[in-house]
Design a protein around this motif. Structure first.
Motif, PDB file in Angstrom:
ATOM      1  N   SER A 209      -3.755   1.489   1.705  1.00 36.80           N
ATOM      2  CA  SER A 209      -2.878   0.476   2.338  1.00 36.80           C
ATOM      3  C   SER A 209      -1.726   1.185   3.026  1.00 36.80           C
ATOM      4  O   SER A 209      -1.452   2.361   2.753  1.00 36.80           O
ATOM      5  CB  SER A 209      -2.292  -0.454   1.266  1.00 36.80           C
ATOM      6  N   TYR A 210      -1.026   0.431   3.880  1.00 35.06           N
ATOM      7  CA  TYR A 210       0.156   0.986   4.565  1.00 35.06           C
ATOM      8  C   TYR A 210       1.342   0.051   4.369  1.00 35.06           C
ATOM      9  O   TYR A 210       1.171  -1.176   4.373  1.00 35.06           O
ATOM     10  CB  TYR A 210      -0.117   1.132   6.071  1.00 35.06           C
TER      11      TYR A 210
ATOM     12  N   THR B 138       1.804   5.661   3.385  1.00 37.79           N
ATOM     13  CA  THR B 138       0.355   5.486   3.233  1.00 37.79           C
ATOM     14  C   THR B 138       0.044   5.555   1.746  1.00 37.79           C
ATOM     15  O   THR B 138       0.419   6.526   1.078  1.00 37.79           O
ATOM     16  CB  THR B 138      -0.404   6.606   3.980  1.00 37.79           C
TER      17      THR B 138
ATOM     18  N   ASN C  63      -1.906  -4.378   4.445  1.00 39.21           N
ATOM     19  CA  ASN C  63      -0.809  -3.643   5.081  1.00 39.21           C
ATOM     20  C   ASN C  63       0.418  -4.535   5.157  1.00 39.21           C
ATOM     21  O   ASN C  63       0.305  -5.720   5.470  1.00 39.21           O
ATOM     22  CB  ASN C  63      -1.237  -3.165   6.473  1.00 39.21           C
TER      23      ASN C  63
END
Ligand code: EPZ
Length: 417
Positions: free
Chosen positions: A321-322, A353, A293
């Motif tokens: 993942s962010y 996202t 992230n």
């Protein structure tokens, strides 16, 4: 319309020499307005934004000789102080001539930058801080009409928000102000350190007194000098991400790994192998890309200028993942185009996202801003077949010889002008 054809899938292999930094060159070019003497600059990247800044300086009366190796800039006393919209609108950094013009001449009429794909690009922080140095200004029909009737007077100024451009504008302006200026809550990007090194080289007196605090003692004149601009850390980061994305093996030369430490650590976390030497970085991409992230933030955090490129890499990660974009309000313009290539990215507010395990598909694409354009090229590298990227003038603003460099490391790419 200018376009690029990119044939995937490519595996990058070889060596890349990093060009000079666009974002260090622009404030340094603006700062040459402080001097009446000849300034010799080397390592300027040959990209559109630099050409535009040189045109802007010429429109202000600078005499410029350029043999593509050394750019010589000579300002006479009667430099004009009007920076037109026609030049500033295509390159937001045009606002950086405001500080030096006020410092040198006590007056300036400079076009507001206007918005661009990534955001409204306000300059309120620049203007409020300049007024603390004694500048009076009015905004009339999209232009800043500014003057400093008593000249610029040093002051203690704290920026309400970290701003690269405002920090640069004020350091340059304060260099010729009467007395001492202390700027607090400054941006500390390496490009700003490069600007400070340049200013001290031409006889200014700028000292960092703590992490985000700088002291400027005004001087009355500046001298002649030569200066080599630092390498471009965003270009270096872009090629490192491209190597990780394509399971490639690249040697990036001409950059100090310390200034992209954050990016290197992120790439190591997702599985790339990286060896750093004094002025070079070798990277081996791994088959398995681990998710991570990311939150963009001012230096030394993860740079917003690598956010789009990172997003492509995270589409190939093993899990979701962010990415949170904390700097610009509209810097997800590349998402729609990446989704057309098979990505599964959703955006709510400033949070994206990114689904992993994506198989990109080649497509006809439209670039929207400088860093979004290069993220489309990265996606095309890992898409089977021919992708076409249109409106590549965005790309030409900030990446020098990109097709030449990509061809040299194994990419089948063609430009149509
Ligand atoms: C510089 O832009 C860079 N440009 C940008 O690179 C980079 O993304 C940005 O810094 C952040 O690192 C150059 O150096 C030429 P800011 P700048 O002032 O100076 C808000 C690229 O791709 N703000 O640090 O414009 C602003 O809207 C370009 O090479 C105000 O609100 O960035 C933004 O949200 C893109 N008022 C935030 O602050 C102001 O007066 C950071 O902007 C000034 C800025």
């Amino acid at each position: 319309m200018k376009k690029l054809e990119v044939f995937g899938v490519a595996k990058l292999k070889g060596q890349i020499k990093i060009s000079g930094s666009k974002n260090a060159s622009l404030p340094i070019l603006a700062a040459t307005l402080l001097s009446n003497k000849k300034i010799f600059l080397t390592n300027l990247p040959r990209v559109k934004d630099i050409e535009t800044m040189l045109l802007l300086l010429k429109s202000l009366g600078s005499i410029i000789e350029d043999n593509k190796k050394v750019t010589t800039i000579k300002n006479n006393k009667q430099v004009k102080s009007f920076a037109s919209y026609s030049l500033v609108k295509t390159m937001r950094a045009g606002i950086l001539v405001l500080g030096p013009l006020l410092a040198k001449f006590g007056k300036a009429k400079v076009s507001l930058p206007g918005g661009c794909a990534i955001g409204t690009r306000p300059v309120d922080i620049h203007l409020k801080a300049l007024s603390k140095l004694g500048v009076k200004y009015k905004i009339i029909q999209g232009y800043v009409h500014a003057n400093a009737p008593k000249g610029l007077i040093g002051a203690n100024i704290r920026f309400p928000k970290i701003s690269v451009g405002a920090t640069e504008n004020l350091i340059i302006a304060a260099s010729l102000a009467k007395g001492k200026t202390i700027l607090s809550n400054c941006a500390i990007e390496p490009e700003i350190k490069d600007l400070v090194n340049f200013l001290n080289k031409i006889g200014c007196n700028v000292k960092w007194i703590s992490k985000r605090k700088v002291k400027i003692e005004g001087v009355t004149k500046v001298s002649q000098s030569n200066y080599q601009v630092m390498p471009d850390r965003i270009e270096a980061g872009t090629y490192l991400i491209a190597a990780a994305l394509t399971e490639g093996n690249l040697k990036i030369i001409g950059i100090d790994p310390k200034i992209i430490n954050t990016e290197i650590n992120v790439l190591k976390k997702i599985g790339a192998k990286i060896i750093q030497k004094k002025n070079e970085i070798s990277i081996w991409g791994s088959k398995k890309i681990k998710n991570i992230n990311i939150r963009t933030s001012p230096y030394p955090g993860f740079p917003t200028d690598l956010q789009a490129q990172m997003m492509v890499l995270l589409c190939k990660a093993n899990k979701k993942s962010y990415i949170r974009e904390e700097i610009f309000e509209n810097r997800f313009m590349h998402v729609a185009e990446l989704n057309r290539m098979g990505a599964k990215i959703s955006v709510v507010g400033n949070k994206a996202t990114i689904e992993g395990n994506i198989e990109f598909k080649a497509a006809e694409l439209m670039a929207t801003d400088l860093r979004a354009s290069v993220s489309l090229i990265l996606a095309a590298l890992v898409s089977k077949g021919k992708s076409v990227i249109n409106r590549i003038y965005h790309l030409d603003r900030g990446y020098e010889d990109i097709e030449k460099k990509l061809k040299k490391i194994g990419v089948k790419i063609k430009r149509f002008n």
